[in-house]
Every structure is written in C-alpha cells, then in structure tokens.
Design an enzyme around this catalytic site. Structure first.
Site, mmCIF file in Angstrom:
data_model
loop_
_atom_site.group_PDB
_atom_site.id
_atom_site.type_symbol
_atom_site.label_atom_id
_atom_site.label_comp_id
_atom_site.label_asym_id
_atom_site.label_seq_id
_atom_site.Cartn_x
_atom_site.Cartn_y
_atom_site.Cartn_z
ATOM 1 N N ASN A 91 0.752 -1.191 -0.038
ATOM 2 C CA ASN A 91 -0.060 -0.125 -0.112
ATOM 3 C C ASN A 91 0.873 1.239 -0.025
ATOM 4 O O ASN A 91 0.249 2.272 -0.493
ATOM 5 C CB ASN A 91 -1.118 -0.066 1.323
ATOM 6 C CG ASN A 91 -1.751 1.090 1.459
ATOM 7 O OD1 ASN A 91 -2.690 1.709 0.899
ATOM 8 N ND2 ASN A 91 -1.017 2.144 2.475
ATOM 9 N N TYR A 165 3.595 9.357 -11.166
ATOM 10 C CA TYR A 165 2.787 8.541 -10.711
ATOM 11 C C TYR A 165 1.807 7.491 -11.273
ATOM 12 O O TYR A 165 1.808 6.414 -10.986
ATOM 13 C CB TYR A 165 1.672 9.358 -9.761
ATOM 14 C CG TYR A 165 0.921 8.834 -8.709
ATOM 15 C CD1 TYR A 165 1.300 8.423 -7.643
ATOM 16 C CD2 TYR A 165 -0.539 8.649 -8.991
ATOM 17 C CE1 TYR A 165 0.182 8.046 -6.709
ATOM 18 C CE2 TYR A 165 -1.568 8.126 -8.363
ATOM 19 C CZ TYR A 165 -0.818 7.801 -6.917
ATOM 20 O OH TYR A 165 -1.845 7.150 -5.931
HETATM 21 P P1 NAD Z 1 -0.925 8.549 2.664
HETATM 22 O O1 NAD Z 1 0.230 9.727 2.134
HETATM 23 O O2 NAD Z 1 -1.715 8.999 3.595
HETATM 24 O O3 NAD Z 1 -0.055 7.363 3.276
HETATM 25 C C1 NAD Z 1 0.995 6.823 2.531
HETATM 26 C C2 NAD Z 1 1.991 5.998 3.661
HETATM 27 O O4 NAD Z 1 2.971 5.361 3.124
HETATM 28 C C3 NAD Z 1 2.644 6.794 4.665
HETATM 29 O O5 NAD Z 1 2.295 6.583 6.014
HETATM 30 C C4 NAD Z 1 4.124 7.053 4.392
HETATM 31 O O6 NAD Z 1 4.829 7.217 5.496
HETATM 32 C C5 NAD Z 1 4.378 5.629 3.805
HETATM 33 N N1 NAD Z 1 5.625 5.551 2.947
HETATM 34 C C6 NAD Z 1 5.906 6.610 2.167
HETATM 35 N N2 NAD Z 1 7.215 6.169 1.578
HETATM 36 C C7 NAD Z 1 7.420 5.245 2.121
HETATM 37 C C8 NAD Z 1 8.460 4.147 2.208
HETATM 38 N N3 NAD Z 1 9.806 4.291 1.316
HETATM 39 N N4 NAD Z 1 8.620 2.921 2.855
HETATM 40 C C9 NAD Z 1 7.578 2.747 3.747
HETATM 41 N N5 NAD Z 1 6.514 3.489 3.952
HETATM 42 C C10 NAD Z 1 6.397 4.714 3.094
HETATM 43 O O7 NAD Z 1 -1.302 7.859 1.285
HETATM 44 P P2 NAD Z 1 -2.791 7.156 0.985
HETATM 45 O O8 NAD Z 1 -3.520 8.273 0.401
HETATM 46 O O9 NAD Z 1 -3.336 6.540 2.220
HETATM 47 O O10 NAD Z 1 -2.524 6.118 -0.201
HETATM 48 C C11 NAD Z 1 -2.253 4.899 0.171
HETATM 49 C C12 NAD Z 1 -2.054 4.192 -1.133
HETATM 50 O O11 NAD Z 1 -3.135 4.199 -1.874
HETATM 51 C C13 NAD Z 1 -0.669 4.799 -1.971
HETATM 52 O O12 NAD Z 1 -0.337 3.544 -2.714
HETATM 53 C C14 NAD Z 1 -1.514 5.648 -2.944
HETATM 54 O O13 NAD Z 1 -0.784 5.905 -4.226
HETATM 55 C C15 NAD Z 1 -2.938 4.873 -3.479
HETATM 56 N N6 NAD Z 1 -3.977 5.772 -3.721
HETATM 57 C C16 NAD Z 1 -4.623 6.658 -2.879
HETATM 58 C C17 NAD Z 1 -5.463 7.667 -3.532
HETATM 59 C C18 NAD Z 1 -6.059 8.739 -2.822
HETATM 60 O O14 NAD Z 1 -6.901 9.416 -3.297
HETATM 61 N N7 NAD Z 1 -5.598 8.632 -1.486
HETATM 62 C C19 NAD Z 1 -5.977 7.398 -4.893
HETATM 63 C C20 NAD Z 1 -5.555 6.183 -5.424
HETATM 64 C C21 NAD Z 1 -4.613 5.409 -4.995
#
Ligand code: NAD
Length: 259
Positions: A91, A165
């Site tokens: 994730n 991305y």
């Molecule tokens: P967020 O930014 O709230 O959380 C992301 C987490 O990843 C954070 O806790 C961060 O510390 C951790 N992280 C970043 N780099 C890291 C690394 N090198 N090693 C370990 N951990 C690391 O993001 P989110 O919105 O909860 O997104 C979660 C996933 O869902 C992501 O892959 C994102 O691309 C995907 N996503 C999110 C959305 C959205 O609208 N929020 C939409 C589509 C996909």
C-alpha cells in the site's frame, strides 16, 4: 459478509497513515495479526498503540520499502513477532506532481525533475517489487497466501501533472498480472485495487478546485474514505476472494463511468 482472518498474519506497507492505517484496523478487526510497515516511525507507533488498545493484534515495524536491507529486516522482525506471513498489502505510495513540461505565457517555465520521477518509481513501483520478492518465500512456507497491490484509477485514465505517479500505478497493474500467472499454482493470488480520490494526506496536497471537480464527476457524490478502500483490500485478502486472481478492482464511487 463476515470476513474471518483469524490465524492469518498480514503486512500492510504504508500502514502508519491514511488508507494503510484503516486497512490495518480492518484486517485486525477481522482477526488477523497485523504488522504495520512504514518509514514514518512516530505515526506508525501511534497507530499500532491505538489499535492494540482496542485489544487488536497490531505491531509497528519500521521499514523503508525502497531499501532491500530494510525490507529483509522487516520480514525477519515480522516472523519474530507473529511466526509467519500470509497476506501482503503493498500500500505504501507517494506523489511528486509536476507537468512533464510546464508552459506559461508561451514559454517553458519548468517541468518534472529526474529526482521527482525517480522518487515515485522507487516507492510505488520498485518498492512493490522488493516487498513482494522478500515476502513470497514466507507465503510459500505457509502453503499460499494473498497479495494485494495499490494501483489507482489514474493508471487506467491518466491524470494531469502525474507522469511519474501514473507510470508507477500502471506498472503495478502489469506486475500484478505477471505475478498472478507466476504464483497462482503456488496457491498465492495477486490482485490490485484502483482507488478513485480518497480523503487522505495524499489528496489533501491537491488543489481544492481539482478535488471538487473529481467529486462532481463521482456519481456517488463524495470522495472516498480510507475505510472504503480498506474494505476492498480486506475482501481481496479473504477466503471470499479465493478465485479472484490478476484482477484490478476499482474503488472509486463510479468516477470512471461518470467522467
Ligand atoms: P498517505 O500519504 O496518507 O500514506 C502513505 C503512507 O506510505 C505513509 O504512512 C508514508 O509514511 C508511507 N510511505 C511513504 N514512503 C514509504 C517508504 N519508502 N517505505 C515505507 N512507507 C512509506 O497515502 P494514502 O492516500 O493512504 O495512499 C495509500 C496508497 O493508496 C498509495 O499507494 C496511493 O498511491 C494509493 N492511492 C491513494 C489514493 C487517494 O486518493 N488517497 C487514490 C488512489 C491510490
């Protein structure tokens, strides 16, 4: 649907915040033992402590998915805590948005840097590869398992300002389909989720006007919540999804059909 994950051990990368934290909560409430892997140790410890205070089996393991040594150490730490791994939720993800070439008043006024491109590839694409390669031997020891990867609706449709991305999230779909073929015979299923726009720190960085536009193009009329996505991860990690392999599940309130 009552999902029972007792006796299962799940790893949630990027589990300190947002969708990952909600997913750790959802899996643990279904009975799983959950290791939150994240490089952000302070929110990671806080999330694990909060969930453990509800009587759930959740532990924080510091891990940087871009560093193989860190991932290998996190595998060992998780085995020491819980005895094995059955479920991997890939994730963790970041954004570094910029136009490929920004043109203002007829002149070039900047563009995406190599550092921005490489940083997103390192976490969103190579991190998924590294974590999966490190965890699969543990799934094999348990006779099978589940892997669910974070893609995005933008992988299917593109998105302004997100060359890096979108490339990674499309790559995640490709890797998901390869691994579904390679690992299916080993009783390991590999699927991806493609969330729409979800209210987390990641989307909080977007301009309010862009978020409002996304909401207006979403037939259900709201942004998603982290719990909406956590439910999809949990379903794909469960026995109910035993014959789903190589699929991409959109979790977007109908955004794609509404655009
Ligand atoms: P967020 O930014 O709230 O959380 C992301 C987490 O990843 C954070 O806790 C961060 O510390 C951790 N992280 C970043 N780099 C890291 C690394 N090198 N090693 C370990 N951990 C690391 O993001 P989110 O919105 O909860 O997104 C979660 C996933 O869902 C992501 O892959 C994102 O691309 C995907 N996503 C999110 C959305 C959205 O609208 N929020 C939409 C589509 C996909």
């Amino acid at each position: 649907m009552h999902i029972d994950l007792t006796q299962r051990v799940a790893v949630v990368t990027g589990g300190a915040n947002g969708i990952g934290r909600a997913t750790a909560h959802r899996l643990a409430r279904s009975g799983a033992h959950v290791a939150i892997w994240d490089l952000a140790s302070s929110p990671g410890e806080a999330a694990a402590t909060m969930l453990a205070s509800e009587g759930l089996h959740v532990q924080f393991v510091e891990a940087d998915v871009t560093q193989r040594a860190s991932v290998d150490a996190a595998v060992s730490a998780t085995i020491a805590l819980f005895g094995g791994i059955d479920i991997l939720i890939n994730n963790a993800g970041i954004t570094r948005d910029a136009q490929l070439v920004k043109v203002k008043d007829g002149s070039i006024a900047g563009g995406m840097t190599d550092d921005e491109f490489d940083a997103v590839v390192a976490v969103n694409l190579k991190g998924v590869y590294t974590c999966t390669q490190a965890v699969v031997p543990e799934l094999l020891k348990r006779g099978g398992g589940r892997i669910v990867n974070a893609s995005s609706v933008v992988a299917l449709n593109g998105n302004f300002g997100q060359t890096n991305y979108v490339a990674t999230k499309a790559g995640v779909i490709g890797m998901t389909q390869v691994w579904a073929r390679e690992l299916g015979k080993q009783n390991i299923t590999v699927n991806a989720i493609a969330p729409g726009f979800i209210a987390t720190d990641m989307t909080a960085k977007m301009p309010a006007s862009a978020l409002a536009a996304m909401q207006s193009h979403t037939p259900v009329g709201r942004l998603g919540s982290p719990e909406d996505v956590a439910n999809a991860y949990c379903f794909l990690a469960s026995d109910f999804a035993a014959f789903i392999n190589g699929a991409v599940l959109t979790v977007d309130g109908g955004l794609v059909i509404g655009t």
